[in-house]
Motif scaffolding. Structure first.
Motif, short mmCIF file in Angstrom:
data_model
loop_
_atom_site.label_atom_id
_atom_site.label_comp_id
_atom_site.label_asym_id
_atom_site.label_seq_id
_atom_site.Cartn_x
_atom_site.Cartn_y
_atom_site.Cartn_z
N UNK A 29 0.84 -1.20 0.00
CA UNK A 29 0.00 0.00 0.00
C UNK A 29 0.87 1.25 0.00
N UNK A 30 1.89 1.27 0.85
CA UNK A 30 2.77 2.43 0.93
C UNK A 30 3.51 2.68 -0.39
N UNK A 31 3.82 1.62 -1.11
CA UNK A 31 4.56 1.75 -2.37
C UNK A 31 3.66 2.07 -3.55
N UNK A 32 2.35 1.91 -3.40
CA UNK A 32 1.44 2.05 -4.53
C UNK A 32 0.50 3.25 -4.43
N UNK A 33 0.04 3.55 -3.24
CA UNK A 33 -0.99 4.58 -3.05
C UNK A 33 -0.35 5.80 -2.40
N UNK A 207 1.36 18.51 -1.45
CA UNK A 207 2.25 17.36 -1.27
C UNK A 207 1.69 16.13 -1.97
N UNK A 208 2.58 15.35 -2.56
CA UNK A 208 2.24 14.04 -3.12
C UNK A 208 3.48 13.17 -2.94
N UNK A 209 3.35 12.07 -2.20
CA UNK A 209 4.53 11.31 -1.82
C UNK A 209 4.18 9.85 -1.66
N UNK A 210 5.10 8.99 -2.05
CA UNK A 210 4.93 7.56 -1.80
C UNK A 210 6.29 6.93 -1.55
N UNK A 211 6.27 5.73 -1.01
CA UNK A 211 7.48 4.98 -0.75
C UNK A 211 7.94 4.30 -2.03
N UNK A 212 9.21 4.51 -2.41
CA UNK A 212 9.78 3.83 -3.56
C UNK A 212 10.66 2.68 -3.12
N UNK A 217 9.56 9.10 -2.85
CA UNK A 217 9.43 9.96 -4.03
C UNK A 217 8.40 11.01 -3.67
N UNK A 218 8.78 12.28 -3.72
CA UNK A 218 7.91 13.34 -3.25
C UNK A 218 7.86 14.49 -4.25
N UNK A 219 6.65 14.90 -4.58
CA UNK A 219 6.42 16.07 -5.42
C UNK A 219 5.69 17.10 -4.59
N UNK A 220 6.33 18.22 -4.36
CA UNK A 220 5.76 19.30 -3.57
C UNK A 220 5.72 20.55 -4.44
N UNK A 221 4.54 20.82 -5.00
CA UNK A 221 4.46 21.91 -5.97
C UNK A 221 5.24 21.52 -7.22
N UNK A 222 6.29 22.27 -7.51
CA UNK A 222 7.12 21.98 -8.69
C UNK A 222 8.42 21.28 -8.33
N UNK A 223 8.64 21.04 -7.04
CA UNK A 223 9.91 20.45 -6.61
C UNK A 223 9.75 18.94 -6.46
N UNK A 224 10.54 18.18 -7.22
CA UNK A 224 10.50 16.72 -7.20
C UNK A 224 11.74 16.21 -6.49
#
Length: 279
Positions: A29-33, A207-212, A217-224
């Protein structure tokens, strides 16, 4: 349930609702959602009803924040034969102060193998990869660090009532947990506050983040930010098209417009994607 299992990359239903299966499901779940708060900034309503959660996470391929992620995970676990309760927690800020009541939802899970009770949590962002033994008061090593669950009265900060627990990561308090099970509806006020209050960090950031495989892997606004080979890399994406591709390629989220970033001056409603975006 089968569609949910496909969503998290599980080969099928586990033969038994035991501790091993729970551990595997949480990690998948952590790696997918992804943990994400895009709905708040896209002006999408936050609804904690089971059907809405499953529609969003399973059918629409989205993520959510704690109430949504752990709420949906509870539905999956129950459908697979686990016993699940919802626990309310208050999160410690960087300054050591506690957040609001019902600040966070975690899950108390019992398995059929008599392995004890487990604290499962797929909705706290960068947290334990595996469920924590709920009744163990010793260090619990995890890929994300060393965790420990201690009685609140024994913790140096002295917060909480008798019976409350503090979840520690590498010696630092993460959240204050009340062990009495709650109903999903009890968390509506917390979800409303976090999605509307100007004091909530969710309304003040994107914020958008998941476990790779190698790290988050985190996308915060335009910063990846990505982790490869144990090294962390950060880049600022050049334009809207690149941000939309990052949502799609790293998180499986297909958007037709970008959520406005509250940290960028002059942001209005979500911008409409160009004709080639999201292809």
């Amino acid at each position: 349930m089968d569609a949910y299992l496909r969503r998290i990359g599980a080969p099928g239903r586990p033969e038994h609702p035991n501790a091993e299966a729970l551990r595997d499901l949480q990690l998948r779940h952590l790696r997918s959602v992804p943990f994400e708060n895009l709905s708040i900034h896209l002006r999408e309503e936050i609804v904690l009803a089971e059907k809405h959660l499953l529609d969003k996470i399973v059918s629409a391929g989205r993520g959510g924040f704690c109430y949504e992620l752990n709420g949906a995970f509870a539905v999956l676990l129950r459908g697979l034969g686990f016993r699940v309760g919802h626990l309310q927690a208050r999160v410690y800020g960087d300054d050591g102060r506690l957040g609001i009541p019902y600040d966070h939802m975690a899950l108390l899970v019992e398995t059929e193998d008599g392995a004890g009770r487990w604290l499962a949590d797929v909705g706290f962002g960068d947290h334990a990869h595996h469920p924590l033994a709920f009744d163990l008061r010793e260090d619990q090593p995890d890929p994300a660090g060393t965790f420990r669950i201690v009685p609140a009265r024994e913790h140096r900060r002295g917060h909480g009532q008798d019976g409350d627990l503090v979840v520690l990561r590498d010696g630092r308090p993460r959240y204050l947990l009340e062990p009495r099970p709650r109903e999903p509806a009890d968390f509506r006020a917390g979800a409303w506050w976090h999605s509307t209050s100007p004091e909530s960090h969710f309304t003040r950031s994107l914020i958008c983040s998941r476990l790779g495989e190698d790290g988050r892997i985190t996308l915060s606004g335009r910063r990846l930010a990505t982790t490869r080979g144990g090294e962390r890399y950060e880049e600022t994406l050049p334009d809207d098209e690149a941000v939309l591709r990052a949502y799609r390629d790293h998180f499986g989220i297909r958007l037709d417009r970008l959520p406005p970033d509250p940290r960028e001056e002059g942001d209005g409603p979500g911008r409409t994607a160009g004709p080639s975006a999201g292809g």
